[in-house]
Design an enzyme around this catalytic site. Structure first.
Site, short mmCIF file in Angstrom:
data_model
loop_
_atom_site.label_atom_id
_atom_site.label_comp_id
_atom_site.label_asym_id
_atom_site.label_seq_id
_atom_site.Cartn_x
_atom_site.Cartn_y
_atom_site.Cartn_z
N ASP A 101 0.84 -1.18 0.00
CA ASP A 101 0.00 0.00 0.00
C ASP A 101 0.88 1.25 0.00
O ASP A 101 1.68 1.45 0.90
CB ASP A 101 -0.90 -0.01 1.24
CG ASP A 101 -1.96 1.06 1.16
OD1 ASP A 101 -3.02 0.77 0.56
OD2 ASP A 101 -1.73 2.17 1.65
N ASP B 25 -9.05 0.28 1.84
CA ASP B 25 -9.12 0.77 0.45
C ASP B 25 -10.43 0.36 -0.20
O ASP B 25 -11.09 1.18 -0.85
CB ASP B 25 -7.94 0.21 -0.38
CG ASP B 25 -6.60 0.84 0.00
OD1 ASP B 25 -6.47 1.27 1.16
OD2 ASP B 25 -5.69 0.90 -0.85
N THR C 59 -3.15 5.86 -3.89
CA THR C 59 -2.01 6.66 -3.43
C THR C 59 -0.77 6.42 -4.30
O THR C 59 -0.04 7.35 -4.60
CB THR C 59 -1.67 6.34 -1.97
OG1 THR C 59 -1.42 4.94 -1.84
CG2 THR C 59 -2.80 6.71 -1.05
N1 LIG Z 1 -6.58 -6.98 -13.51
C1 LIG Z 1 -5.98 -5.81 -13.62
N2 LIG Z 1 -5.19 -5.55 -14.69
C2 LIG Z 1 -4.56 -4.36 -14.82
N3 LIG Z 1 -4.65 -3.37 -13.93
C3 LIG Z 1 -5.42 -3.56 -12.87
C4 LIG Z 1 -6.12 -4.78 -12.65
N4 LIG Z 1 -6.78 -4.67 -11.46
C5 LIG Z 1 -6.51 -3.43 -10.97
N5 LIG Z 1 -5.70 -2.76 -11.80
C6 LIG Z 1 -5.15 -1.40 -11.69
O1 LIG Z 1 -4.22 -1.32 -10.64
C7 LIG Z 1 -4.12 0.04 -10.23
C8 LIG Z 1 -4.12 0.13 -8.73
O2 LIG Z 1 -2.94 -0.45 -8.21
P1 LIG Z 1 -2.57 -0.30 -6.67
O3 LIG Z 1 -3.76 -0.60 -5.86
O4 LIG Z 1 -1.35 -1.09 -6.46
O5 LIG Z 1 -2.18 1.21 -6.56
P2 LIG Z 1 -3.04 2.46 -6.10
O6 LIG Z 1 -4.48 2.11 -5.99
O7 LIG Z 1 -2.68 3.56 -7.00
O8 LIG Z 1 -2.42 2.79 -4.69
P3 LIG Z 1 -2.69 2.11 -3.24
O9 LIG Z 1 -3.69 1.01 -3.43
O10 LIG Z 1 -1.36 1.64 -2.84
O11 LIG Z 1 -3.21 3.22 -2.40
C9 LIG Z 1 -5.33 0.76 -10.81
O12 LIG Z 1 -4.90 1.59 -11.86
C10 LIG Z 1 -6.21 -0.36 -11.31
O13 LIG Z 1 -6.99 0.01 -12.43
MG LIG Z 2 -5.20 0.49 -4.79
#
Ligand SMILES: Nc1ncnc2c1ncn2[C@@H]1O[C@H](COP(=O)(O)OP(=O)(O)OP(=O)(O)O)[C@@H](O)[C@H]1O
Ligand SMILES: [Mg+2]
Length: 527
Positions: free
Chosen positions: A61, A390, A94
């Protein structure tokens, strides 16, 4: 020039100007982003955080990782604050925000190195950011807050990138139920009420043994071990009164000069306690929730009568219980009446993990629910808790705003394409800045691709080529299925609000940093 912000650092005495100042700040911010970049998306890696006492946290995260870093550089700290503010405002996204902000800064630095002044860059970024928000408002898909299928897809998308992905189906249903419950029982925005979903962690079982409990949990044990463990159909008194016989309780000074006097004193004490007890017995109270102390003696008396009690209950818990059971707080037992009492169908005292809890269920006005999160290890529970935060936030935001976009890079590719077209309408150096902004948006799909170990250049060109007409706007990558697909139909969706927040906050921070043209370091922190 007088309104230009100045960053003052503590170490050293020199003054760094213009290009060098910007470069220093931007490089520090890019460096900090590299700690979280590889965690993004379903194929992102975890980080092991070890604190000074050797305690280990394993997480992916963004907000959590950045929060635990020990950073001295002021500009880098601002990046951490960006993650924190996104976490507070929308609860997810984030990592995306810091990755996008770093890309904006890197592209700006390239323009500066081509002798373009920061002013048109800042202006161009503002035009691009406003346009991006307008595009999202135009193309986001409006949904009903009762569309459980889409809500569940959004929950699954948020969980794809977290350690609980193995149990994501289970948790998607559980969290959706919890958020819908809160939405139904509370008025106002659901996002403001998500603290009413209490997460209680219990080690020893597997994640899919987690349960949703419709009731209020308070981390307190009954004051006397022989009080009943379970109460049914219970009338509850909520009081703020020391249930004890303290020195100040006696009207007159007591002088003890003979054994009979001792007996007299004890009798008098007992009588006072019996008086207290009578108030509760008269109204057939089965449970007492007290924000103050209850003496062992009084606890024993209550227990003889089959009345249970918890003491020294904190303000937040007290309010939660009062709301749920519909009780009034009473300071003076003489005034305690039937109307002040609350009600619960069942009250249960139980041990969860190492802690004792009192659970009130079947309340009159339940406003909160609890997720009893189970898992084999402490570490798993902690990471799962962060991930659930989240998911809960994402669902609350969608119910509040009823507007979604497709993830897996789809929305960022579409925005990038449209902003490139928009840049042609703008003359001057701003045009270059808007193009730089458009390229920075691609950094999110690029990172998802890179983290999945796929060919970055090949996939990003495929994605660009796929976004031909407005029909193609939701084409993104699915790095689990390893396919370029319409992610709206594929169920990879997120709140439009989340993407808007990421874009606005990241571009505001990048402009703030670009405006800095001088770093003046104080001689020493103490001076
Ligand atoms: N199956 C998938 N294939 C590609 N991308 C995906 C898939 N599932 C989710 N995502 C993408 O992953 C990203 C989110 O990744 P992640 O949760 O690691 O980071 P974040 O939400 O930016 O930050 P955090 O969750 O650490 O606060 C989003 O852009 C989402 O659309
Ligand atoms: Mg996320």
């Amino acid at each position: 020039m007088s309104n230009i912000p100045i960053i003052i650092l503590k170490e050293g005495t020199e003054e760094v100007r213009e290009r060098e100042a910007r470069k220093q700040n931007i490089n520090a911010m890019i460096a900090i982003t590299d700690t979280v970049r590889s965690t993004m998306g379903p194929k992102g890696m975890d980080k092991m955080l070890v604190d000074s006492l050797g305690d280990v946290t394993i997480t992916n995260d963004g907000a959590e990782i950045l929060d635990k870093l020990d950073i001295e550089n002021v500009a880098a700290t601002m990046m951490v604050n960006l993650a924190k503010s996104i976490d507070k405002e929308v609860g997810d996204g984030t990592t995306s925000a810091v990755v996008f902000c770093a890309a904006l800064l890197r592209n700006a630095l390239e323009l500066i190195e081509q002798d373009i002044h920061p002013k048109p860059i800042i202006h161009g970024y503002k035009l691009a950011s406003d346009k991006a928000i307008a595009i999202i408002n135009e193309i986001a898909v409006k949904i009903s807050k009762n569309d459980d299928k889409l809500l569940k897809d959004a929950a699954l998308t948020s969980m794809n990138s977290k350690n609980i992905a193995s149990a994501k189906e289970y948790f998607a249903d559980l969290v959706l139920k919890a958020v819908k419950y809160i939405a139904e029982k509370n008025s106002g925005l659901v996002y403001d009420k998500i603290k009413n979903i209490k997460i209680i962690k219990a080690t020893g079982k597997s994640l899919i043994d987690s349960e949703l409990i419709d009731g209020v949990y308070i981390q307190k044990d009954k004051v006397n071990s022989s009080m009943p463990k379970i109460l049914n159909e219970a009338k509850i008194a909520v009081v703020r009164k020391k249930l004890d016989v303290g020195k100040s309780t006696y009207d007159a000074k007591i002088e003890i000069s003979s054994p009979e006097d001792i007996q007299k004193f004890l009798d008098q004490e007992k009588e006072m306690l019996m008086n207290h007890l009578q108030y509760f017995k008269n109204l057939n109270v089965k449970m007492i929730v007290n924000s103050q102390d209850i003496s062992d003696k009084f606890g024993a008396l209550l227990s003889k009568e089959g009345i249970a009690a918890i003491k020294n209950v904190g303000e937040t818990d007290l309010k939660a219980v009062m709301n749920a059971i519909n009780a009034n707080l009473v300071d003076d037992l003489k005034g305690l009446s039937e109307e002040d009492l609350g009600y619960a169908k069942k009250i249960k005292f139980e041990k969860i993990g190492d802690d004792d809890y009192t659970l009130f269920t079947g309340c009159e006005h339940p406003k909160s629910v609890a997720i009893l999160l189970k898992g084999g290890l402490d570490k798993i529970l902690n990471t799962a808790e962060i991930a659930l935060h989240d998911v809960i936030s994402v669902l609350a935001k969608i119910i509040d705003t009823q507007s979604i976009v497709a993830g897996g890079g789809a929305i960022y590719m579409e925005l990038s394409k449209r902003l490139k077209a928009f840049s042609a309408e703008i003359s001057g150096k701003e045009q270059l800045a808007i193009q730089a902004f458009a390229t920075a948006l691609e950094e999110i799909p690029k990172t998802l691709i890179r983290n999945a170990g796929l060919d970055e250049i090949e996939k990003i060109t495929d994605l660009r080529a796929a976004h031909k007409t407005s029909e193609d706007k939701w084409i993104g990558i699915d790095t689990i299925k390893n396919k370029i697909v319409n992610n709206l139909e594929n169920g990879i969706i997120e709140p439009a609000e989340l993407v808007k927040h990421i874009i606005m906050s990241a571009s505001e921070l990048s402009s703030l940093i670009l405006r800095v043209d001088r770093i003046i370091s104080a001689k020493s922190a103490k001076q």
